[in-house]
Write an enzyme that holds these catalytic residues in place. Structure first.
Site, PDB file in Angstrom:
ATOM      1  N   GLU A  58      34.453  29.563  33.629  1.00  0.00           N
ATOM      2  CA  GLU A  58      35.834  29.563  33.127  1.00  0.00           C
ATOM      3  C   GLU A  58      36.064  28.445  32.118  1.00  0.00           C
ATOM      4  OE1 GLU A  58      38.489  29.484  36.440  1.00  0.00           O
ATOM      5  OE2 GLU A  58      37.378  31.008  37.497  1.00  0.00           O
TER       6      GLU A  58
ATOM      7  N   GLU B 109      34.258  38.001  39.745  1.00  0.00           N
ATOM      8  CA  GLU B 109      35.021  37.559  40.914  1.00  0.00           C
ATOM      9  C   GLU B 109      36.160  38.533  41.174  1.00  0.00           C
ATOM     10  OE1 GLU B 109      36.575  33.605  40.755  1.00  0.00           O
ATOM     11  OE2 GLU B 109      34.663  32.690  40.177  1.00  0.00           O
TER      12      GLU B 109
END
Length: 585
Positions: A307, A448
């Site tokens: 991220e 995810e």
């Protein structure tokens, strides 16, 4: 979920008050300055229930009940309308509609003092007094006193009080791995595998047309976790054939050898600058973490960082890191493991309906060359997909059955396509955005997806997490694909194998939770790109600390606090979407 943290500072965890809720406050206490009863309760100082903060609507001044009154002029607790109008109007402006040198809206600059301290106390928020705090963050969220103010210690840089209990681990209660003898700990502070019961057929991930598309995230930021060898035995006993870890770990890599489990390996964020700057560093990294384990481990992907958009690392460094790793892998006896990155759906400016999706201007500036790299090499893009976040941010508009895969009819119509679940809509939104950005053949891998089992209000509970995870796995195993990509199995990694009590909370989840609880103001102790991005257009006012490390440069160099280049200027301008606030009282 972010895996790296620049600051591991953690405030003392407050002790929960009996009953888990703050004591009832008298709503209309008389103002100690003007005696008016036109007052209201606002919030608790420092989470301390013995320090309730009130506001007088008549003289417009704040006070702390039982505290010493300061000499505040009448109206000293109000904000001028001009200031608010500038803040509100700025939230709807875009970077393209304003000059690169436009000034920011006027925002007061203050310092904070520890109770009873003099002016010589360090400020900026990195050092806080030890206070006796009663109640937890989650108990504050359950209060019914209306909008208030929260200061979260180290938000995104170390777990704030109460958020230690947020859990996404499917091995605690939700995914009851019991046969390896772990202690049941449902509802506790992550780390231990949980709950009794036998895993049903839904959890057998191997069978079925799309069964091989399911994997799990295996994080290590937790206490009392089982050993990597125990984890590998656990995965094999439940036919888990793919595992993702966020950075190299020699013990985990050793345990993975000859297990027949494919590995998605992250580089970790700390190594990214060196990977982008130095090809020799990339060669050594591949040698130490990949080459020496081949052919004992099947590496499915190498993922740069975790991220990193938004973040401090520029697009040139990210692309160079991917290119250097690709070259190093190929030079290591012809390893052709795909090199990719993971992003959140917040990189999209529009996503509903999916066909209108496109990357935001800030995101595409970073992603454009990376998408071209992925397209040219036929590499996938990893994306975190959390329907829970969308639901909790606006439960009045997002249907729960649509979020949990339980809708029986089409909920969202997008041209000729119909969506019965939010997960498919979110995945197809990324496909549409990639197509418009020059990546029509880039596959989306869901790196995810999950549902919290604790710590996030009524919907963060084991029963809801079990419904979501079961339905997610059944949907992926069916091989049905999405309306835009029918029949194409969706490669998906459930988050996560274990709850990690030392993992910083995800800012997007926290901001969504704050909005759902009418928390109107938030304080962070120094700038954090992930937190600032999550706050955009949230309507939550921000009290922003500088951090102590920058204070010498801020005092010495006027240019240090000014936007000097395109990246710095864009970072400063992004704050226009966040109303900045300072409590004068």
């Amino acid at each position: 979920m972010p895996s790296d943290s620049g600051d591991h500072r953690r405030p003392p965890k407050p002790q929960q008050a009996p009953g888990g809720a703050p004591p009832p406050e008298q709503e209309h206490l008389p103002c100690p300055r003007c005696d008016s009863t036109n007052t209201k309760f606002c919030y608790y100082n420092n989470y301390n229930f013995s320090q309730p903060r009130h506001f007088c609507k008549s003289c417009r001044r704040y006070w702390t009940h039982g505290g010493t009154l300061r000499d505040i002029p009448v109206g000293g607790g109000s904000r001028k309308n001009a200031k608010r109008s500038r803040t509100c109007s700025s939230s709807s402006s875009t970077a393209t509609s304003s000059s690169s040198h436009d000034p920011l809206p006027a925002t007061p600059v203050f310092m904070s003092l520890a109770a009873g301290a003099g002016a010589g106390v360090p400020f900026g928020g990195d050092i806080k007094p030890n206070v006796n705090m009663a109640g937890s963050f989650t108990s504050l969220l359950n209060n019914t006193q209306g909008p208030g103010f929260l200061a979260l210690g180290g938000f995104g840089l170390g777990v704030g009080a109460g958020f230690e209990d947020v859990g996404f681990g499917v091995a605690r209660g939700v995914w009851p791995f019991t046969e390896v003898g772990f202690v049941a700990a449902a509802g506790g502070n992550g780390g231990a595998a949980g709950g009794g019961g036998v895993i049903g057929n839904t959890w057998q991930l191997e069978s079925g047309e799309g069964g091989q598309a399911i994997g799990v995230n295996y994080g290590l930021q937790g206490d009392n976790l089982p050993t990597p060898l125990q984890v590998m035995a656990l995965c094999k006993s439940h036919n888990i054939s793919r595992v993702r870890i966020f950075s190299p770990n020699s013990e985990v890599l050793g345990a993975l050898q000859n297990q027949g489990i494919e590995l998605v390996l992250g580089t970790g964020n700390a190594d990214l600058p060196a990977l982008g700057r130095d090809p020799n560093f990339a060669i050594q990294w591949v040698h130490d973490n990949v080459k020496k384990y081949v052919p004992y481990i099947n590496f499915r992907y190498i993922v740069i960082g975790d991220e990193v958009i938004p973040g401090e690392i520029g697009p040139a460094v990210l692309l160079a890191a991917m290119q250097n790793l690709k070259t190093a892998l190929q030079e290591a006896h012809g390893l052709y493991t795909p090199v990719t990155m993971s992003v959140y759906l917040t990189v999209l400016s529009y996503s509903n309906p999916p066909s209108i999706s496109q990357f935001s201007a800030a995101a595409i500036a970073i992603l454009a060359p990376i998408i071209r790299f992925l397209e040219a090499n036929k590499y996938p893009l990893l994306c975190h997909v959390y329907p829970y976040s969308a639901y909790i941010a606006d439960p009045n508009k997002v249907r729960l059955d649509y979020t949990l895969f339980n809708a029986t009819e089409v909920v969202v119509v997008d041209g000729k396509l119909g969506y019965k679940n939010l997960f498919d809509a979110m995945v197809d939104s990324m496909y549409w955005a990639l197509q418009k950005a020059g990546g029509p053949n880039v596959e989306v891998v869901v790196s995810e997806s999950g549902w919290p089992s604790a710590g996030g209000g009524n919907m963060a509970a084991i029963q809801w997490a079990e419904v979501y995870n079961n339905n997610l796995i059944a949907h992926v195993k069916s091989g049905a694909g999405t309306p835009l990509k029918p029949g194409k199995a969706i490669e998906t990694y459930v988050f996560a194998l274990f709850n990690e009590d030392r993992r910083p909370p995800d800012p997007r989840q926290v901001i969504a939770l704050c909005k759902s609880k009418n928390i109107a103001r938030l304080r962070i102790f120094k700038p954090n790109p992930g937190v600032l991005d999550a706050l955009k257009n949230s309507g939550i006012e921000l009290v922003l600390g500088t951090g102590n490390a920058d204070l010498p440069a801020l005092g010495r160099d006027p240019n240090f606090s000014s936007p000097m280049g395109p990246e710095q200027r864009e970072k400063i301008r992004s704050l226009r979407k966040i109303p900045l606030h300072s409590d004068r009282g």
